[in-house]
Design a protein around this motif. Structure first.
Motif, PDB file in Angstrom:
ATOM      1  N   LEU A  60       0.897  -1.150   0.000  1.00 27.45           N
ATOM      2  CA  LEU A  60       0.000   0.000   0.000  1.00 27.45           C
ATOM      3  C   LEU A  60       0.935   1.198   0.000  1.00 27.45           C
ATOM      4  CD1 LEU A  60      -3.026  -0.147   2.466  1.00 27.45           C
ATOM      5  CD2 LEU A  60      -2.965   0.770   0.172  1.00 27.45           C
ATOM      6  N   PHE A  61       0.680   2.175  -0.817  1.00 26.12           N
ATOM      7  CA  PHE A  61       1.614   3.287  -0.968  1.00 26.12           C
ATOM      8  C   PHE A  61       1.570   4.238   0.228  1.00 26.12           C
ATOM      9  CE2 PHE A  61       0.561   2.765  -5.717  1.00 26.12           C
ATOM     10  CZ  PHE A  61       1.472   1.746  -5.845  1.00 26.12           C
ATOM     11  N   THR A  62       2.718   4.835   0.499  1.00 25.40           N
ATOM     12  CA  THR A  62       2.805   5.870   1.524  1.00 25.40           C
ATOM     13  C   THR A  62       2.285   7.180   0.951  1.00 25.40           C
ATOM     14  OG1 THR A  62       5.006   6.651   0.903  1.00 25.40           O
ATOM     15  CG2 THR A  62       4.903   4.776   2.437  1.00 25.40           C
ATOM     16  N   THR A  63       2.132   8.153   1.825  1.00 19.55           N
ATOM     17  CA  THR A  63       1.684   9.476   1.380  1.00 19.55           C
ATOM     18  C   THR A  63       2.681  10.080   0.388  1.00 19.55           C
ATOM     19  OG1 THR A  63       2.722  10.481   3.317  1.00 19.55           O
ATOM     20  CG2 THR A  63       0.368   9.976   3.476  1.00 19.55           C
ATOM     21  N   ASN A  64       3.939   9.698   0.476  1.00 19.94           N
ATOM     22  CA  ASN A  64       4.951  10.223  -0.448  1.00 19.94           C
ATOM     23  C   ASN A  64       5.017   9.457  -1.764  1.00 19.94           C
ATOM     24  OD1 ASN A  64       5.847  12.258   1.296  1.00 19.94           O
ATOM     25  ND2 ASN A  64       7.210  10.833   2.339  1.00 19.94           N
ATOM     26  N   GLN A  65       4.371   8.307  -1.841  1.00 22.83           N
ATOM     27  CA  GLN A  65       4.481   7.483  -3.047  1.00 22.83           C
ATOM     28  C   GLN A  65       3.312   7.617  -4.015  1.00 22.83           C
ATOM     29  OE1 GLN A  65       4.985   3.737  -0.905  1.00 22.83           O
ATOM     30  NE2 GLN A  65       7.065   3.577  -1.712  1.00 22.83           N
ATOM     31  N   VAL A  66       2.151   8.016  -3.555  1.00 25.76           N
ATOM     32  CA  VAL A  66       0.966   8.038  -4.424  1.00 25.76           C
ATOM     33  C   VAL A  66       1.223   8.886  -5.669  1.00 25.76           C
ATOM     34  CG1 VAL A  66      -1.465   8.731  -4.621  1.00 25.76           C
ATOM     35  CG2 VAL A  66      -0.669   7.507  -2.579  1.00 25.76           C
ATOM     36  N   ARG A  67       1.663  10.107  -5.488  1.00 27.98           N
ATOM     37  CA  ARG A  67       1.905  10.991  -6.639  1.00 27.98           C
ATOM     38  C   ARG A  67       3.029  10.440  -7.520  1.00 27.98           C
ATOM     39  NH1 ARG A  67       0.498  16.373  -8.040  1.00 27.98           N
ATOM     40  NH2 ARG A  67       2.056  17.406  -9.322  1.00 27.98           N
ATOM     41  N   GLN A  68       4.084   9.904  -6.901  1.00 22.12           N
ATOM     42  CA  GLN A  68       5.190   9.351  -7.683  1.00 22.12           C
ATOM     43  C   GLN A  68       4.697   8.241  -8.610  1.00 22.12           C
ATOM     44  OE1 GLN A  68       7.943   8.045  -4.678  1.00 22.12           O
ATOM     45  NE2 GLN A  68       8.722  10.100  -4.293  1.00 22.12           N
ATOM     46  N   TYR A  69       3.913   7.306  -8.085  1.00 22.26           N
ATOM     47  CA  TYR A  69       3.388   6.220  -8.921  1.00 22.26           C
ATOM     48  C   TYR A  69       2.413   6.759  -9.965  1.00 22.26           C
ATOM     49  CZ  TYR A  69       5.459   2.307  -6.396  1.00 22.26           C
ATOM     50  OH  TYR A  69       6.341   1.397  -5.881  1.00 22.26           O
ATOM     51  N   MET A  70       1.588   7.710  -9.567  1.00 24.37           N
ATOM     52  CA  MET A  70       0.612   8.275 -10.488  1.00 24.37           C
ATOM     53  C   MET A  70       1.307   8.873 -11.707  1.00 24.37           C
ATOM     54  SD  MET A  70      -2.457  10.982  -9.659  1.00 24.37           S
ATOM     55  CE  MET A  70      -1.343  12.247  -9.045  1.00 24.37           C
ATOM     56  N   LEU A  71       2.391   9.595 -11.474  1.00 23.44           N
ATOM     57  CA  LEU A  71       3.092  10.236 -12.584  1.00 23.44           C
ATOM     58  C   LEU A  71       3.997   9.263 -13.329  1.00 23.44           C
ATOM     59  CD1 LEU A  71       3.938  13.703 -11.011  1.00 23.44           C
ATOM     60  CD2 LEU A  71       1.954  13.022 -12.382  1.00 23.44           C
ATOM     61  N   PHE A  72       4.749   8.433 -12.622  1.00 24.72           N
ATOM     62  CA  PHE A  72       5.673   7.508 -13.282  1.00 24.72           C
ATOM     63  C   PHE A  72       4.936   6.572 -14.245  1.00 24.72           C
ATOM     64  CE2 PHE A  72       8.088   3.577 -13.643  1.00 24.72           C
ATOM     65  CZ  PHE A  72       9.301   4.063 -14.091  1.00 24.72           C
ATOM     66  N   TYR A  73       3.751   6.104 -13.863  1.00 24.15           N
ATOM     67  CA  TYR A  73       2.979   5.207 -14.717  1.00 24.15           C
ATOM     68  C   TYR A  73       2.011   5.950 -15.637  1.00 24.15           C
ATOM     69  CZ  TYR A  73       4.820   1.041 -12.502  1.00 24.15           C
ATOM     70  OH  TYR A  73       5.655   0.038 -12.083  1.00 24.15           O
ATOM     71  N   SER A  74       2.098   7.271 -15.676  1.00 31.22           N
ATOM     72  CA  SER A  74       1.253   8.100 -16.547  1.00 31.22           C
ATOM     73  C   SER A  74      -0.235   7.793 -16.349  1.00 31.22           C
ATOM     74  CB  SER A  74       1.636   7.921 -18.021  1.00 31.22           C
ATOM     75  OG  SER A  74       2.992   8.211 -18.231  1.00 31.22           O
ATOM     76  N   ILE A  75      -0.618   7.546 -15.116  1.00 32.90           N
ATOM     77  CA  ILE A  75      -2.010   7.199 -14.844  1.00 32.90           C
ATOM     78  C   ILE A  75      -2.974   8.288 -15.305  1.00 32.90           C
ATOM     79  CG2 ILE A  75      -3.665   6.769 -12.960  1.00 32.90           C
ATOM     80  CD1 ILE A  75      -1.445   4.970 -11.731  1.00 32.90           C
ATOM     81  N   PRO A  76      -2.667   9.590 -15.142  1.00 33.22           N
ATOM     82  CA  PRO A  76      -3.609  10.591 -15.646  1.00 33.22           C
ATOM     83  C   PRO A  76      -3.800  10.542 -17.166  1.00 33.22           C
ATOM     84  CG  PRO A  76      -2.097  11.577 -14.074  1.00 33.22           C
ATOM     85  CD  PRO A  76      -1.580  10.199 -14.376  1.00 33.22           C
ATOM     86  N   HIS A  77      -2.837   9.985 -17.874  1.00 31.94           N
ATOM     87  CA  HIS A  77      -2.971   9.813 -19.322  1.00 31.94           C
ATOM     88  C   HIS A  77      -3.878   8.630 -19.640  1.00 31.94           C
ATOM     89  CE1 HIS A  77      -1.709   9.803 -23.555  1.00 31.94           C
ATOM     90  NE2 HIS A  77      -1.587   8.492 -23.430  1.00 31.94           N
ATOM     91  N   TRP A  78      -3.643   7.514 -18.957  1.00 29.11           N
ATOM     92  CA  TRP A  78      -4.355   6.275 -19.269  1.00 29.11           C
ATOM     93  C   TRP A  78      -5.681   6.133 -18.526  1.00 29.11           C
ATOM     94  CZ3 TRP A  78      -2.400   4.635 -23.476  1.00 29.11           C
ATOM     95  CH2 TRP A  78      -1.040   4.749 -23.726  1.00 29.11           C
ATOM     96  N   MET A  79      -5.728   6.629 -17.293  1.00 28.65           N
ATOM     97  CA  MET A  79      -6.935   6.513 -16.467  1.00 28.65           C
ATOM     98  C   MET A  79      -7.170   7.845 -15.768  1.00 28.65           C
ATOM     99  SD  MET A  79      -6.580   2.664 -14.891  1.00 28.65           S
ATOM    100  CE  MET A  79      -8.279   2.571 -14.337  1.00 28.65           C
ATOM    101  N   PRO A  80      -7.554   8.867 -16.548  1.00 29.52           N
ATOM    102  CA  PRO A  80      -7.735  10.197 -15.967  1.00 29.52           C
ATOM    103  C   PRO A  80      -8.656  10.157 -14.751  1.00 29.52           C
ATOM    104  CG  PRO A  80      -8.088  10.247 -18.348  1.00 29.52           C
ATOM    105  CD  PRO A  80      -7.939   8.810 -17.959  1.00 29.52           C
ATOM    106  N   LEU A  81      -8.279  10.944 -13.746  1.00 28.83           N
ATOM    107  CA  LEU A  81      -9.059  11.139 -12.524  1.00 28.83           C
ATOM    108  C   LEU A  81      -9.077   9.919 -11.611  1.00 28.83           C
ATOM    109  CD1 LEU A  81     -11.996  13.196 -14.071  1.00 28.83           C
ATOM    110  CD2 LEU A  81      -9.832  14.024 -13.128  1.00 28.83           C
ATOM    111  N   SER A  82      -8.058   9.069 -11.734  1.00 28.70           N
ATOM    112  CA  SER A  82      -7.888   7.957 -10.803  1.00 28.70           C
ATOM    113  C   SER A  82      -6.632   8.199  -9.979  1.00 28.70           C
ATOM    114  CB  SER A  82      -7.738   6.629 -11.537  1.00 28.70           C
ATOM    115  OG  SER A  82      -8.986   6.185 -11.983  1.00 28.70           O
TER     116      SER A  82
END
Length: 174
Positions: A94-116
């Protein structure tokens, strides 16, 4: 919040009020110039000067702009990340408070799954994500399960109507 009894839990230290406040304020903030530069450099390293279809432009990625669920924030007050396993599913990690944004950006989640918002992995390369596209129901969002190599809403599976439901149901059904 406590982890349901009978489940294997390896919690981390609780997130402090200051860590949670900083997380809430920054996790969905607009991308910084440094983040944009890093994302473009990573993209060029992976695919060369070509682009995704649609074009790779992190500056226009839609980030969630909604309040994080209290059930999730309460969990972070219990354990800021960690590894947990249940009858049917694992959170590893489970991600820490410091990891959520890092994973979101590294995996381009806003590109592939916007608003997740990614909140963890299953130990096998599949994300748990909060689906924040629609208004919350009772302050919470559905939890989706999506493979990191095939991100998209069409491929994702809804596991629960909320983070607390996922936990209460011993990590969902297989």
């Amino acid at each position: 919040m406590q982890w349901p009894p009978g489940l294997n839990a390896k919690p981390e230290s609780p997130a402090t009020d200051a860590e949670i406040a900083a997380f809430v304020e920054s996790v969905f903030a607009p991308l910084t110039a440094q983040e944009l530069e890093e994302l473009h450099a990573e993209h060029r390293a992976i695919v060369g000067e070509g682009s995704f279809d649609p074009p790779f432009n992190p500056a226009i990625w839609p980030l969630p702009n909604r309040r994080l669920p209290e059930s999730y924030l309460a969990f972070l007050q219990y354990s800021n990340g960690g590894s947990f396993s249940g009858d049917n599913r694992d959170f590893d990690p489970l991600f820490t408070t410091n990891q959520v944004r890092q994973y979101m950006l590294f995996y381009s989640i806003p590109h592939w799954m916007p608003l997740s918002a990614p909140i963890g992995f299953d130990g096998g390369g599949t994300f748990y994500l909060l689906d924040m596209r629609d208004d919350p129901i009772d302050g919470d969002y559905p939890v989706l399960f999506a493979n990191a190599c095939n991100l998209g809403y069409d491929e994702a599976v809804k596991l629960a109507d909320s983070f607390s439901e996922l936990i209460a149901n011993k990590l969902g059904q297989p």
